[in-house]
Design a protein around this motif. Structure first.
Motif, PDB file in Angstrom:
ATOM      1  N   VAL A 127       0.856  -1.188   0.000  1.00  0.00           N
ATOM      2  CA  VAL A 127       0.000   0.000   0.000  1.00  0.00           C
ATOM      3  C   VAL A 127       0.900   1.249   0.000  1.00  0.00           C
ATOM      4  O   VAL A 127       1.863   1.303   0.764  1.00  0.00           O
ATOM      5  N   MET A 128       0.563   2.261  -0.904  1.00  0.00           N
ATOM      6  CA  MET A 128       1.250   3.538  -0.933  1.00  0.00           C
ATOM      7  C   MET A 128       0.364   4.587  -0.275  1.00  0.00           C
ATOM      8  O   MET A 128      -0.664   4.962  -0.831  1.00  0.00           O
ATOM      9  N   ARG A 129       0.737   5.043   0.894  1.00  0.00           N
ATOM     10  CA  ARG A 129      -0.069   6.026   1.628  1.00  0.00           C
ATOM     11  C   ARG A 129       0.536   7.413   1.393  1.00  0.00           C
ATOM     12  O   ARG A 129       1.684   7.677   1.724  1.00  0.00           O
ATOM     13  N   SER A 130      -0.262   8.280   0.757  1.00  0.00           N
ATOM     14  CA  SER A 130       0.218   9.620   0.407  1.00  0.00           C
ATOM     15  C   SER A 130       0.302  10.497   1.649  1.00  0.00           C
ATOM     16  O   SER A 130      -0.616  10.519   2.477  1.00  0.00           O
ATOM     17  N   LEU A 131       1.368  11.193   1.788  1.00  0.00           N
ATOM     18  CA  LEU A 131       1.567  12.163   2.861  1.00  0.00           C
ATOM     19  C   LEU A 131       1.494  13.604   2.351  1.00  0.00           C
ATOM     20  O   LEU A 131       1.911  14.541   3.042  1.00  0.00           O
ATOM     21  N   ASN A 132       1.013  13.779   1.092  1.00  0.00           N
ATOM     22  CA  ASN A 132       0.903  15.101   0.497  1.00  0.00           C
ATOM     23  C   ASN A 132      -0.424  15.740   0.867  1.00  0.00           C
ATOM     24  O   ASN A 132      -1.474  15.111   0.774  1.00  0.00           O
ATOM     25  N   VAL A 133      -0.415  16.994   1.273  1.00  0.00           N
ATOM     26  CA  VAL A 133      -1.601  17.667   1.778  1.00  0.00           C
ATOM     27  C   VAL A 133      -2.353  18.385   0.653  1.00  0.00           C
ATOM     28  O   VAL A 133      -3.568  18.216   0.502  1.00  0.00           O
ATOM     29  N   ASN A 134      -1.661  19.170  -0.183  1.00  0.00           N
ATOM     30  CA  ASN A 134      -2.323  20.012  -1.183  1.00  0.00           C
ATOM     31  C   ASN A 134      -2.654  19.195  -2.428  1.00  0.00           C
ATOM     32  O   ASN A 134      -1.825  18.427  -2.929  1.00  0.00           O
ATOM     33  N   ALA A 135      -3.841  19.419  -2.942  1.00  0.00           N
ATOM     34  CA  ALA A 135      -4.239  18.747  -4.182  1.00  0.00           C
ATOM     35  C   ALA A 135      -3.577  19.398  -5.391  1.00  0.00           C
ATOM     36  O   ALA A 135      -3.272  18.727  -6.378  1.00  0.00           O
ATOM     37  N   GLN A 136      -3.367  20.720  -5.347  1.00  0.00           N
ATOM     38  CA  GLN A 136      -2.687  21.445  -6.410  1.00  0.00           C
ATOM     39  C   GLN A 136      -1.570  22.275  -5.792  1.00  0.00           C
ATOM     40  O   GLN A 136      -1.728  22.839  -4.716  1.00  0.00           O
ATOM     41  N   GLN A 137      -0.466  22.318  -6.506  1.00  0.00           N
ATOM     42  CA  GLN A 137       0.689  23.060  -6.009  1.00  0.00           C
ATOM     43  C   GLN A 137       1.265  23.905  -7.145  1.00  0.00           C
ATOM     44  O   GLN A 137       1.268  23.488  -8.313  1.00  0.00           O
ATOM     45  N   LEU A 138       1.779  25.093  -6.783  1.00  0.00           N
ATOM     46  CA  LEU A 138       2.402  25.986  -7.738  1.00  0.00           C
ATOM     47  C   LEU A 138       3.878  25.616  -7.879  1.00  0.00           C
ATOM     48  O   LEU A 138       4.604  25.548  -6.874  1.00  0.00           O
ATOM     49  N   LEU A 139       4.286  25.381  -9.106  1.00  0.00           N
ATOM     50  CA  LEU A 139       5.671  25.011  -9.397  1.00  0.00           C
ATOM     51  C   LEU A 139       6.289  26.156 -10.216  1.00  0.00           C
ATOM     52  O   LEU A 139       6.040  26.294 -11.413  1.00  0.00           O
ATOM     53  N   CYS A 140       7.057  26.973  -9.535  1.00  0.00           N
ATOM     54  CA  CYS A 140       7.663  28.133 -10.182  1.00  0.00           C
ATOM     55  C   CYS A 140       8.923  27.734 -10.945  1.00  0.00           C
ATOM     56  O   CYS A 140       9.470  26.640 -10.774  1.00  0.00           O
ATOM     57  N   SER A 141       9.361  28.675 -11.789  1.00  0.00           N
ATOM     58  CA  SER A 141      10.547  28.417 -12.612  1.00  0.00           C
ATOM     59  C   SER A 141      11.768  28.240 -11.735  1.00  0.00           C
ATOM     60  O   SER A 141      11.971  28.974 -10.761  1.00  0.00           O
ATOM     61  N   LYS A 142      12.550  27.234 -12.074  1.00  0.00           N
ATOM     62  CA  LYS A 142      13.797  26.896 -11.382  1.00  0.00           C
ATOM     63  C   LYS A 142      13.566  26.510  -9.925  1.00  0.00           C
ATOM     64  O   LYS A 142      14.491  26.580  -9.108  1.00  0.00           O
ATOM     65  N   GLN A 143      12.324  26.062  -9.588  1.00  0.00           N
ATOM     66  CA  GLN A 143      12.001  25.604  -8.246  1.00  0.00           C
ATOM     67  C   GLN A 143      11.606  24.130  -8.292  1.00  0.00           C
ATOM     68  O   GLN A 143      11.415  23.553  -9.370  1.00  0.00           O
ATOM     69  N   SER A 144      11.466  23.532  -7.107  1.00  0.00           N
ATOM     70  CA  SER A 144      11.174  22.098  -7.011  1.00  0.00           C
ATOM     71  C   SER A 144      10.003  21.863  -6.066  1.00  0.00           C
ATOM     72  O   SER A 144       9.751  22.653  -5.142  1.00  0.00           O
ATOM     73  N   VAL A 145       9.288  20.749  -6.299  1.00  0.00           N
ATOM     74  CA  VAL A 145       8.193  20.288  -5.443  1.00  0.00           C
ATOM     75  C   VAL A 145       8.514  18.854  -5.034  1.00  0.00           C
ATOM     76  O   VAL A 145       8.837  18.018  -5.892  1.00  0.00           O
ATOM     77  N   TYR A 146       8.426  18.585  -3.738  1.00  0.00           N
ATOM     78  CA  TYR A 146       8.726  17.257  -3.211  1.00  0.00           C
ATOM     79  C   TYR A 146       7.422  16.584  -2.785  1.00  0.00           C
ATOM     80  O   TYR A 146       6.584  17.190  -2.088  1.00  0.00           O
ATOM     81  N   CYS A 147       7.247  15.333  -3.193  1.00  0.00           N
ATOM     82  CA  CYS A 147       6.075  14.525  -2.825  1.00  0.00           C
ATOM     83  C   CYS A 147       6.557  13.293  -2.066  1.00  0.00           C
ATOM     84  O   CYS A 147       7.592  12.695  -2.429  1.00  0.00           O
ATOM     85  N   LEU A 148       5.790  12.896  -1.030  1.00  0.00           N
ATOM     86  CA  LEU A 148       6.225  11.810  -0.145  1.00  0.00           C
ATOM     87  C   LEU A 148       5.093  10.820   0.057  1.00  0.00           C
ATOM     88  O   LEU A 148       3.932  11.208   0.246  1.00  0.00           O
ATOM     89  N   TRP A 149       5.434   9.519  -0.009  1.00  0.00           N
ATOM     90  CA  TRP A 149       4.507   8.410   0.262  1.00  0.00           C
ATOM     91  C   TRP A 149       5.165   7.440   1.218  1.00  0.00           C
ATOM     92  O   TRP A 149       6.384   7.203   1.128  1.00  0.00           O
ATOM     93  N   GLU A 150       4.331   6.925   2.133  1.00  0.00           N
ATOM     94  CA  GLU A 150       4.820   5.845   3.021  1.00  0.00           C
ATOM     95  C   GLU A 150       4.372   4.517   2.440  1.00  0.00           C
ATOM     96  O   GLU A 150       3.204   4.330   2.095  1.00  0.00           O
TER      97      GLU A 150
END
Length: 1287
Positions: free
Chosen positions: A1015-1038
């Protein structure tokens, strides 16, 4: 010794300091020869006043009998007649004689000296055996007589009485006595000379300072300072003597210049008297007493003063062995005298100065020849050639003045003038009466007849020209040749004058001297008219007609000559078929050339015009029958695009031709530009800035003489005939009838700029080069042989070209992008019904739009029409119907395409395009200029004008970079996915998911429920996230599982993205996937460490041994694929695994005592444990972190190889250092014994012994519970030592 009646010789080169002799004259006469010979043998150091450098001089003396008349009287300042020393000679040895006669004579002698203020005297007592024999009665010892003389006359100056013992004998005593006497004489003579000379210089300086007072006379001052020069010359100090004459020369020159500026001096009136004698310089006498007496009486003329002054300077320079300086000074003197006579407005007979200069030049040359041999004269001709040239010029002036150059000969007036000039020469000097080549005889002979004048003038002229050529001064030689040409012209011999004029003209043209060029051309034109050369005269007249240095009237006259020749009937000139061909540079200058209307690149059949801007050099309007440009066609068989040709051909060419003031185009100069730089001069004492200037760093290249180079290296004009009026021009190639030409007829050219428009042919494709320009005026043809820089225009026949390019850079994959299709029709006419067939691909579908329009434009980018395109799309092909488009037009339209982001390494089976070719799937690569990954998409297009498909490529860039990582904490596992935006746009990220990729593996066939238990349990809170130029978004699952985690796991990450600023509806988001594989997922071992204090202690203390207990626990059963060669079965049938542990402290807080590493065997069953005890010692007090504990897999060597002893391996404290994967920190803690063990093992391995191998565990396979754990360490109990660390 001189007789009593003989007077001292003055004003001769043999003057010597005067020394008077009193007393026994017979005694002195017997010693005179020895004294005169020995006195100048030894030098004396002469220390002068005012800080002047000391010099070594040899003293001589003129010994004369003492007379009271020789003593200086009050007011007398002459030094040559001044007695510098007075000597009294005696050999008295009898007391009675001394008292009766000698003493009284000495008293009278000293009384005379004191009365005239002379304190420089010496008494010499001669001690000889002959004198003693004569007076045997009252002979006293010599010392008693000397003592009496010293007591009577030398009370305060005992050194003024000297004894000369046995002077006529050859003994050591006599020689010693002579040396003492000579030293005394030299010393006293030098002291007297220095004292009196210093007094004389002070009086002279005082007299010079009075020069502004009324009544001051330069002639009187001249005699005084010359007296000083005579004294220096008497001492053979010729340099100091020359300085005195140079000062007199500079002083007189300054007065003359002031007179010219209005500041007059009364005494200058004597030098303004008319010149009655011009006999020239006299350098054969050391001193010209006649001129000196005239200066002393104030009756000398300016030429007399200058002649006498220079003769003295010349004499001294000859003594100094500087004869070549005489020539330079003589040339300067002759020029200055002419100017000074003009400033002083002295009346001089016309031609008298020329006679004086001519005689002076030859006199200087003869004086130099008398003191130098022929080799020296030939090697230093550069110093004398100026005098030869000056004498030649003055002789020519005399010939013109006396009528010896004219064709008719001299007139009666000329003869009278000649007689007057010869009368002013006076009688010939005695020094040159017997010389056949004296200047006096040469001048008199040259002025006697026309033939002798011509002979002497040509001899001088040829001699000067040969010298100039020998020393490399070609400009001066040609200038002299030009003067010789003028002589020949005046004699009516133009054929001989033309050679010298042509040579001079070539030099002036090459060096850019405009005014000499104009003057010389006028002379050449006169020669050519006299010789009857019509074509050469036409050439020169055309050059002069365009010469801006001439007046408008002169230019118009020469232009009329050219036009009259052009319209002259054929029977009066050359034949009808022959035309005189001249360079166009003498008639007009091409300034600019421009192609109209669309530049130099046109398609076949198009209209092209060439506009010429001609600068007409003629002073009046000229009607041209024809102006034509010959062209050369270079045909091309392979068609090329106009855009490629247009980039290399300029539409307008400005001809950068430097125009000289003479109005002629000069050749392209090879002289480099000036490189100027600042120059700072600093004082050597205090390094202060003393002066600032500008210097040319490449002066050796800029002012280099061009005549010295070879003819091949010299810069030449484009057409040599444009600058040479005497040679026949090299005729350009005359085009044949019917050849390709740009023609214009009946054109009128006005003075200045004119615009001429010609039509250029464009019927055949290729490159047209403009070669020559022909301007025809009846029988005269002006030709520009080469058009430089080269001018070309291109006529093309272009094949249709289809290009695809993005509307904006870069193209982003995953989003709809607009691309631009551009069709250059070329020679093809698009008909109605023609269509483009585009092959579709799954990775880049075409997005059809019903409102897609096409724009049609012509070659000048002007819009012609716009049409809506009909687009039909299917699974395999997209068809685009094209509107009707004429040839050489441009058709443009836009399409929307979508490049899908590749989800993984999988590719479908090979597909084929509509033309049967195998599809090339997009290939991903990284570009060095951007962080985005590029994808190249290729499309195949079938065009109606070709049977072949056109392959075009578009490059898309993936805006994201995705990375994953596996995180562990004990048995719990987490998967982190990083999405980095590497583009310049902002995106919105939504619907982020992570799932296991479902695929059938052999292990899943045995256990089909395994996938469902994960089972992959998502630990991400926001359904949509803003990804700006030259920036990063991290997503985590247990990641959780009811059973053990699999050894490897295939995962799929998916997300939807949309650019910011758009409406976020369902269609705006695009989906992309990221596939990745996780290996070695389960945690195999856990480490727990504990540090215990020594027995009886509650806490650890620094410096005390503590126990480190390490507990290694197996957390899972044997994983898939883990059973390898390192897993063995022991005697109890248990599967075990060998591990190696290592304890090291990189921070130097702990000292590991005993073994720091070792091997352990742990069963592969779950929860199997093993404890290891190690002794460690804390080195510092405080909360210290635990030592670093490392666990490695131990892989034994091959069983077939020789094994080292197992105990030796276990005893090795740092066996892990053999593994290259270990970090450097572990290597820092090895002990000396460990290093030696490693070295021994390394030696065994070098000898071929197989050693075990250590492999590290993957990240997450070993979990250290004691990581970052600390223990309290108390300080030692020693209270007498305190250690303080300060930073």
């Amino acid at each position: 010794m001189d007789s009593p009646q003989e007077q001292p010789v003055i004003y001769t080169m043999e003057n010597k300091p005067i020394v008077t002799c009193a007393g026994d004259q017979a005694l002195f006469t017997s010693l005179y020869t020895s004294l005169a010979q020995q006195l100048p043998r030894e030098p004396m150091e002469w220390r002068r006043t005012y800080g002047r450098a000391p010099k070594m001089i040899y003293l001589e003396a003129n010994f004369v009998q003492f007379k009271e008349e020789l003593l200086p009287k009050d007011g007398t300042k002459a030094l040559l007649t001044f007695p510098f020393l007075h000597i009294y000679w005696t050999d008295c040895c009898d007391t009675e004689m001394y008292r009766s006669s000698v003493k009284e004579d000495m008293i009278r002698w000293q009384s005379s000296l004191r009365s005239h203020g002379s304190a420089d005297w010496l008494i010499i007592v001669v001690d000889s055996s002959d004198a003693r024999k004569k007076n045997k009665t009252n002979i006293l010892p010599r010392s008693s007589i000397v003592d009496k003389i010293r007591s009577d006359f030398c009370n305060k100056q005992n050194d003024r009485c000297v004894v000369l013992s046995e002077p006529l004998k050859d003994s050591s005593r006599s020689q010693e006595s002579w040396n003492s006497l000579l030293l005394k004489l030299r010393t006293l003579l030098l002291m007297s000379f220095t004292k009196n000379l210093g007094r004389f210089e002070d009086d002279m300086r005082t007299l010079r300072e009075k020069r502004t007072q009324p009544g001051w006379s330069f002639c009187q001052y001249f005699m005084v300072q010359e007296e000083l020069a005579f004294v220096f010359e008497m001492l053979q100090q010729f340099e100091d003597a020359l300085v005195q004459y140079d000062e007199l020369d500079a002083l007189f020159t300054q007065y003359v210049l002031n007179f010219g500026a209005g500041d007059t001096a009364k005494w200058l009136g004597s030098f303004c008297s008319p010149v009655l004698n011009w006999s020239g310089l006299l350098l054969r006498r050391p001193i010209d007493m006649d001129k000196r007496d005239g200066i002393q009486r104030g009756a000398a003329s300016l030429l007399d003063l200058r002649s006498y002054l220079f003769s003295r300077q010349c004499t001294l320079l000859i003594f100094l062995q500087r004869p070549w300086e005489v020539t330079h000074r003589a040339l300067e003197l002759l020029h200055n005298c002419v100017q000074e006579l003009r400033l002083l407005e002295v009346s001089v007979l016309e031609g008298a100065l020329d006679c004086w200069v001519f005689l002076s030049c030859l006199e200087v040359l003869h004086r130099i020849e008398s003191c130098c041999d022929q080799a020296q004269l030939a090697g230093n001709s550069s110093h004398t050639v100026g005098l030869w040239a000056y004498a030649t010029d003055k002789l020519k002036s005399l010939g013109q003045l006396c009528g010896l150059v004219s064709r008719k000969g001299p007139t009666s007036e000329d003869l009278n003038r000649t007689v007057d000039l010869l009368a002013g020469l006076g009688d010939e000097r005695p020094e040159t009466v017997n010389s056949l080549q004296s200047p006096y005889k040469k001048l008199k002979e040259a002025l006697s007849s026309v033939e002798t004048f011509e002979r002497h003038y040509l001899e001088l002229c040829q001699a000067a020209m040969e010298m100039y050529r020998a020393i490399g001064r070609l400009r001066s030689a040609r200038l002299l040749g030009k003067s010789l040409a003028e002589f020949y012209m005046s004699k009516g011999e133009p054929e001989q004058a033309e050679v010298f004029l042509a040579e001079a003209l070539g030099s002036y043209v090459n060096e850019g001297w405009s005014f000499p060029v104009t003057h010389t051309r006028k002379q050449i034109a006169e020669c050519q008219k006299l010789l009857g050369r019509s074509v050469d005269t036409l050439q020169t007249s055309a050059l002069l007609a365009g010469d801006s240095n001439l007046t408008t009237e002169e230019r118009t006259r020469f232009c009329r000559d050219v036009l009259n020749f052009a319209v002259k009937p054929a029977d009066q000139g050359v034949t009808t078929s022959t035309k005189a061909t001249l360079d166009m540079a003498v008639f007009a200058r091409l300034k600019r050339l421009q192609f109209q209307p669309d530049g130099p690149c046109v398609h076949s059949g198009a209209t092209l015009q060439v506009e010429l801007t001609l600068h007409c050099l003629m002073p009046i309007s000229v009607h041209v029958e024809e102006l034509a440009i010959s062209i050369h066609l270079e045909a091309e068989y392979a068609s090329k695009g106009c855009a490629q040709r247009r980039s290399g051909l300029p539409g307008m060419v400005d001809f950068e031709v430097a125009v000289s003031p003479a109005g002629r185009p000069s050749f392209v100069s090879t002289t480099p530009p000036l490189e100027m730089d600042e120059a700072h001069d600093h004082s050597p004492s205090d390094d202060s800035l003393s002066s600032v200037g500008v210097v040319c760093k490449n002066a050796h290249l800029v002012i280099r003489r061009h005549d010295s180079g070879s003819p091949q290296d010299m810069p030449r004009p484009i057409a040599q005939n444009a600058h040479s009026a005497t040679t026949t021009p090299t005729l350009p190639v005359v085009p044949k009838e019917g050849a390709r030409m740009l023609r214009g007829r009946n054109i009128t050219l006005e003075p200045g700029d004119n615009s001429v428009i010609l039509s250029a042919p464009s019927d055949e494709s290729g490159t047209y080069t403009l070669r020559q320009i022909h301007v025809t005026l009846a029988r005269v043809n002006f030709v520009l042989a080469h058009i430089y820089p080269a001018v070309q225009y291109h006529v093309y026949s272009q094949e249709p070209q289809l290009t695809v390019e993005p509307l904006s850079e870069p193209l982003l994959a995953g989003l709809p992008q607009m691309v631009k299709f551009t069709l250059l029709t070329g020679h093809y006419a698009v008909r109605k019904g023609d269509a483009l067939q585009l092959s579709n691909s799954d990775s880049m579908p075409m997005l059809a739009n019903a409102s897609c329009t096409a724009r049609i434009s012509n070659t000048s980018a002007a819009s012609v029409s716009e049409t809506v395109l009909a687009i039909q799309s299917s699974d395999k092909v997209t068809s685009i119907s094209l509107p009707s488009t004429p040839p050489y037009h441009t058709l443009e339209f836009h399409l929307e395409v979508l490049c899908l982001i590749p989800s993984g390494p999988e590719r479908p089976a090979d597909e084929r395009l509509t033309n049967g070719e195998v599809r090339h799937w997009p290939r991903s690569y990284s570009h060095p200029d951007t962080a985005m990954t590029a994808i190249e998409q290729r499309m195949s297009i079938d065009c109606p004008w070709s049977i072949y498909s056109t392959l075009l490529a578009l490059t898309f860039h993936i805006p994201f970079k995705t990375e994953h990582s596996l995180l562990s904490t004990g048995n719990r596992k987490y998967i982190q996915v990083c999405v980095r935006n590497v583009s310049d746009s902002d995106f919105t990220l939504a619907h982020v998911k992570l799932a296991e990729k479902r695929q059938q593996h052999p292990e899943q066939e045995q256990n089909p429920q395994q996938g469902a238990l994960l089972v992959m349990r998502s630990l991400n809170v926001n359904a949509q996230q803003l990804l700006c130029s030259k920036q990063s978004v991290y997503c985590l699952w247990e990641m959780t599982s009811k059973e053990d985690f699999p050894s490897s796991l295939q995962c799929v990450f998916s997300a939807s993205f949309s650019p910011c600023g758009r409406h976020h509806n369902a269609t705006a988001f695009k989906l992309f996937h990221y596939h990745f594989l996780l290996d070695r997922v389960p945690t195999l071992y856990s480490l727990r460490a504990d540090i215990r204090p020594p027995l009886g202690e509650t806490h650890c203390r620094s410096g005390s041994l503590c126990g480190l207990e390490v507990l290694i626990t197996r957390l899972s059963e044997l994983a898939d694929g883990e059973l390898t060669e390192d897993n063995k079965i022991d005697a109890d049938s248990l599967r075990t695994s060998k591990l190696m542990y290592e304890v090291a402290d990189s921070s130097s807080n702990w000292a590991v005592c005993g073994k720091s590493s070792g091997l352990v065997s742990i069963p592969l069953s779950s929860h199997s444990t093993h404890k290891v005890h190690i002794e460690v010692m804390p080195l510092f007090a405080g909360h210290l972190p635990f030592p670093k504990i490392k666990l490695l897999k131990y892989l034994p060597h091959n069983a077939n190889t020789i094994q080292p002893d197992a105990d030796s391996l276990v005893e090795n404290d740092n066996l892990s250092l053999l593994d290259k994967t270990l970090d450097d920190a572990a290597a820092d803690t090895v002990s000396l014994r460990s290093r030696s063990s490693i070295q021994s093992l390394g030696e065994q391995q070098h000898r071929g012994v197989a050693l075990p191998r250590l492999d590290p565990f993957s990240l997450g396979q070993v979990f250290n519970h004691s990581h970052a754990q600390q223990v309290l360490v108390l300080p030692a109990t020693d209270d007498h030592i305190m250690e303080v660390h300060a930073t």
